[in-house]
Design a protein around this motif. Structure first.
Motif, PDB file in Angstrom:
ATOM      1  N   ILE A 166      11.924  48.946 -67.562  1.00  0.00           N
ATOM      2  CA  ILE A 166      10.899  49.836 -68.121  1.00  0.00           C
ATOM      3  C   ILE A 166       9.606  49.742 -67.325  1.00  0.00           C
ATOM      4  CG2 ILE A 166       9.511  50.365 -70.150  1.00  0.00           C
ATOM      5  CD1 ILE A 166      12.483  51.066 -70.441  1.00  0.00           C
ATOM      6  N   GLY A 167       9.132  48.510 -67.098  1.00  0.00           N
ATOM      7  CA  GLY A 167       7.853  48.322 -66.425  1.00  0.00           C
ATOM      8  C   GLY A 167       7.840  48.840 -65.003  1.00  0.00           C
ATOM      9  N   CYS A 168       8.851  48.493 -64.222  1.00  0.00           N
ATOM     10  CA  CYS A 168       8.905  48.945 -62.827  1.00  0.00           C
ATOM     11  C   CYS A 168       8.985  50.470 -62.743  1.00  0.00           C
ATOM     12  CB  CYS A 168      10.091  48.312 -62.108  1.00  0.00           C
ATOM     13  SG  CYS A 168       9.926  46.544 -61.808  1.00  0.00           S
ATOM     14  N   SER A 169       9.840  51.056 -63.557  1.00  0.00           N
ATOM     15  CA  SER A 169      10.010  52.514 -63.500  1.00  0.00           C
ATOM     16  C   SER A 169       8.757  53.244 -63.965  1.00  0.00           C
ATOM     17  CB  SER A 169      11.215  52.947 -64.334  1.00  0.00           C
ATOM     18  OG  SER A 169      11.044  52.629 -65.709  1.00  0.00           O
ATOM     19  N   LYS A 170       7.959  52.619 -64.802  1.00  0.00           N
ATOM     20  CA  LYS A 170       6.701  53.234 -65.257  1.00  0.00           C
ATOM     21  C   LYS A 170       5.651  53.263 -64.157  1.00  0.00           C
ATOM     22  CE  LYS A 170       6.682  54.117 -69.887  1.00  0.00           C
ATOM     23  NZ  LYS A 170       5.965  55.206 -70.607  1.00  0.00           N
ATOM     24  N   VAL A 171       5.559  52.162 -63.387  1.00  0.00           N
ATOM     25  CA  VAL A 171       4.463  52.048 -62.415  1.00  0.00           C
ATOM     26  C   VAL A 171       4.846  52.495 -61.013  1.00  0.00           C
ATOM     27  CG1 VAL A 171       3.408  50.173 -63.735  1.00  0.00           C
ATOM     28  CG2 VAL A 171       4.945  49.619 -61.832  1.00  0.00           C
ATOM     29  N   GLN A 191      19.003  54.389 -69.069  1.00  0.00           N
ATOM     30  CA  GLN A 191      18.714  55.816 -69.141  1.00  0.00           C
ATOM     31  C   GLN A 191      17.219  56.079 -69.286  1.00  0.00           C
ATOM     32  OE1 GLN A 191      20.784  58.355 -68.547  1.00  0.00           O
ATOM     33  NE2 GLN A 191      19.006  59.707 -68.735  1.00  0.00           N
ATOM     34  N   THR A 192      16.554  55.296 -70.109  1.00  0.00           N
ATOM     35  CA  THR A 192      15.098  55.440 -70.279  1.00  0.00           C
ATOM     36  C   THR A 192      14.387  55.164 -68.962  1.00  0.00           C
ATOM     37  OG1 THR A 192      15.207  54.816 -72.614  1.00  0.00           O
ATOM     38  CG2 THR A 192      13.077  54.564 -71.516  1.00  0.00           C
ATOM     39  N   ALA A 193      14.837  54.115 -68.263  1.00  0.00           N
ATOM     40  CA  ALA A 193      14.233  53.783 -66.974  1.00  0.00           C
ATOM     41  C   ALA A 193      14.439  54.902 -65.954  1.00  0.00           C
ATOM     42  CB  ALA A 193      14.803  52.476 -66.444  1.00  0.00           C
ATOM     43  N   LEU A 194      15.608  55.503 -65.957  1.00  0.00           N
ATOM     44  CA  LEU A 194      15.887  56.616 -65.044  1.00  0.00           C
ATOM     45  C   LEU A 194      14.965  57.805 -65.328  1.00  0.00           C
ATOM     46  CD1 LEU A 194      19.792  56.457 -64.975  1.00  0.00           C
ATOM     47  CD2 LEU A 194      18.283  56.134 -63.007  1.00  0.00           C
ATOM     48  N   GLU A 195      14.716  58.050 -66.603  1.00  0.00           N
ATOM     49  CA  GLU A 195      13.805  59.136 -66.983  1.00  0.00           C
ATOM     50  C   GLU A 195      12.379  58.826 -66.556  1.00  0.00           C
ATOM     51  OE1 GLU A 195      14.470  59.568 -71.152  1.00  0.00           O
ATOM     52  OE2 GLU A 195      16.533  60.313 -70.899  1.00  0.00           O
ATOM     53  N   ASN A 196      11.972  57.567 -66.719  1.00  0.00           N
ATOM     54  CA  ASN A 196      10.639  57.156 -66.255  1.00  0.00           C
ATOM     55  C   ASN A 196      10.524  57.332 -64.748  1.00  0.00           C
ATOM     56  OD1 ASN A 196       9.967  56.290 -68.856  1.00  0.00           O
ATOM     57  ND2 ASN A 196      10.404  54.136 -68.439  1.00  0.00           N
ATOM     58  N   ALA A 197      11.591  56.954 -64.037  1.00  0.00           N
ATOM     59  CA  ALA A 197      11.577  56.992 -62.579  1.00  0.00           C
ATOM     60  C   ALA A 197      11.418  58.408 -62.040  1.00  0.00           C
ATOM     61  CB  ALA A 197      12.851  56.351 -62.031  1.00  0.00           C
ATOM     62  N   LYS A 198      11.962  59.373 -62.758  1.00  0.00           N
ATOM     63  CA  LYS A 198      11.796  60.770 -62.347  1.00  0.00           C
ATOM     64  C   LYS A 198      10.326  61.159 -62.340  1.00  0.00           C
ATOM     65  CE  LYS A 198      16.286  62.465 -64.028  1.00  0.00           C
ATOM     66  NZ  LYS A 198      16.952  63.345 -65.021  1.00  0.00           N
ATOM     67  N   LYS A 199       9.583  60.627 -63.294  1.00  0.00           N
ATOM     68  CA  LYS A 199       8.156  60.952 -63.401  1.00  0.00           C
ATOM     69  C   LYS A 199       7.322  60.177 -62.394  1.00  0.00           C
ATOM     70  CE  LYS A 199       8.609  61.822 -68.368  1.00  0.00           C
ATOM     71  NZ  LYS A 199       8.209  61.368 -69.736  1.00  0.00           N
ATOM     72  N   SER A 200       7.701  58.917 -62.144  1.00  0.00           N
ATOM     73  CA  SER A 200       6.886  58.071 -61.263  1.00  0.00           C
ATOM     74  C   SER A 200       7.306  58.139 -59.802  1.00  0.00           C
ATOM     75  CB  SER A 200       6.961  56.614 -61.731  1.00  0.00           C
ATOM     76  OG  SER A 200       8.262  56.077 -61.514  1.00  0.00           O
ATOM     77  N   LYS A 203      12.955  54.514 -57.942  1.00  0.00           N
ATOM     78  CA  LYS A 203      14.414  54.510 -57.995  1.00  0.00           C
ATOM     79  C   LYS A 203      14.900  53.395 -58.916  1.00  0.00           C
ATOM     80  CE  LYS A 203      14.863  56.145 -53.206  1.00  0.00           C
ATOM     81  NZ  LYS A 203      15.364  55.792 -51.844  1.00  0.00           N
ATOM     82  N   VAL A 204      15.974  53.665 -59.631  1.00  0.00           N
ATOM     83  CA  VAL A 204      16.591  52.683 -60.513  1.00  0.00           C
ATOM     84  C   VAL A 204      18.070  52.603 -60.172  1.00  0.00           C
ATOM     85  CG1 VAL A 204      17.202  52.118 -62.903  1.00  0.00           C
ATOM     86  CG2 VAL A 204      14.941  53.059 -62.381  1.00  0.00           C
TER      87      VAL A 204
END
Length: 309
Positions: A166-171, A191-200, A203-204
């Motif tokens: 979560i943290g890495c994909s957010k920042v 899946q949540t991390a992948l969605e975050n990664a699209k915004k930031s 890569k996950v």
């Protein structure tokens, strides 16, 4: 409106980065923040043993001028059947902030729902947001940036792994998780991390090969193979995770300037070897120290004593 700290997913990229900046400010100039929590009381409700989490949070509160009350669940009416809901309603009338270290995420979420005071998730079965906020700050200290870096997590897909995802994909950090088959992080977190990664723009990846994971990594991170509550699985887990040990051979596949992290406690000779843990690439004890500084930032922010930078 009160704010809780239950998972980094509840926070925006901007808020997480601001909390990291606040952590940095509090570490650099601790005197500026001395006494700002004078008269405030923090309750720590723990179901699990603790060294770093308890000591860092109690010390953080003391440095801010506040007071802490430690309550092991076995010494509370919770152990005799009082509900989490009733406990939350009552203790919120006594204290200003609550930190809970628990077996189930549902417990801390219920505590937050029924308490009128801020609640900190000081570790649950699913997330460990306090640890990862501190970790991101530690990486920034040593690497000078977060966005565009790659973190390779090698080991069990546990609560620390979940919060790193979560943290890495957010920042905006890339993250690759290498776990044995059957021990990967839960699909909903991935899946949540992948969605975050699209915004930031990060890569996950989740795979099973630790050598592939550490290639081009700026950070290699590991954790215990046997978390609290999994002791009955210890013998099986040690065999399954043996190829995932962070040792000199594994690090030979990573860049020379890679840094090594472990949230502790470490089981030396199992998930990490002595030469790596005590070696020049290790930032593990800086990482541990920063739990106190990030703890100050979380407490001060949730109590409304500071504004985020």
């Amino acid at each position: 409106m009160k704010k809780d700290f239950l998972t980094l997913q509840d926070y925006s990229r901007e808020e997480i980065l601001a909390l990291i900046k606040l952590t940095e400010a509090m570490k650099k100039n601790p005197r500026k923040y001395q006494g700002i929590a004078s008269g405030k009381v923090m309750l720590l409700i723990f179901q699990k043993p603790s060294t770093r989490t308890r000591v860092s949070l109690e010390t953080a509160m003391a440095h801010l001028g506040g007071y802490s009350i430690f309550l092991m669940e076995s010494h509370a009416q919770l152990s005799r059947g009082e509900t989490v809901e009733d406990t939350a309603r009552v203790v919120g009338r006594y204290v200003d902030i609550i930190a809970a270290r628990v077996f189930e995420q549902k417990f801390v979420e219920t505590l937050a729902k029924y308490s009128n005071k801020p609640v900190i998730n000081a570790l649950s079965d699913k997330f460990h947001p306090c640890q990862i906020l501190s970790d991101l700050f530690t990486i920034l200290e040593h690497k000078g940036k977060l966005e565009g870096l790659k973190l390779a997590y090698v080991g069990d897909g546990n609560n620390v792994c979940n919060s790193l995802l979560i943290g890495c994909s957010k920042v905006g950090m890339d993250i690759t998780v290498a776990s044995p088959k059957g021990y990967e992080p839960p699909s909903d977190v991935v899946q949540t991390a992948l969605e975050n990664a699209k915004k930031s723009g990060s890569k996950v990846e989740v795979l099973n090969d630790p050598i592939t994971a550490v290639r081009d990594a700026d950070v290699v991170y590991t954790d215990t193979w046997v978390s609290m509550g999994q002791e009955a699985e210890a013998n099986i887990r040690v065999k399954v995770f043996k190829p995932y040990q962070v040792n000199a051979e594994l690090l030979s596949h990573a860049p020379d300037d890679v840094v090594v992290m472990h949230c502790l406690p470490a089981h030396r000779g199992y998930e990490i070897t002595d030469d790596v843990m005590d070696g020049p690439n290790s930032i593990i004890f800086d990482q541990a120290e920063n739990r106190m500084h990030s703890g100050k930032a979380i407490i001060a922010y949730l109590l409304g004593l500071v504004r985020l930078p």
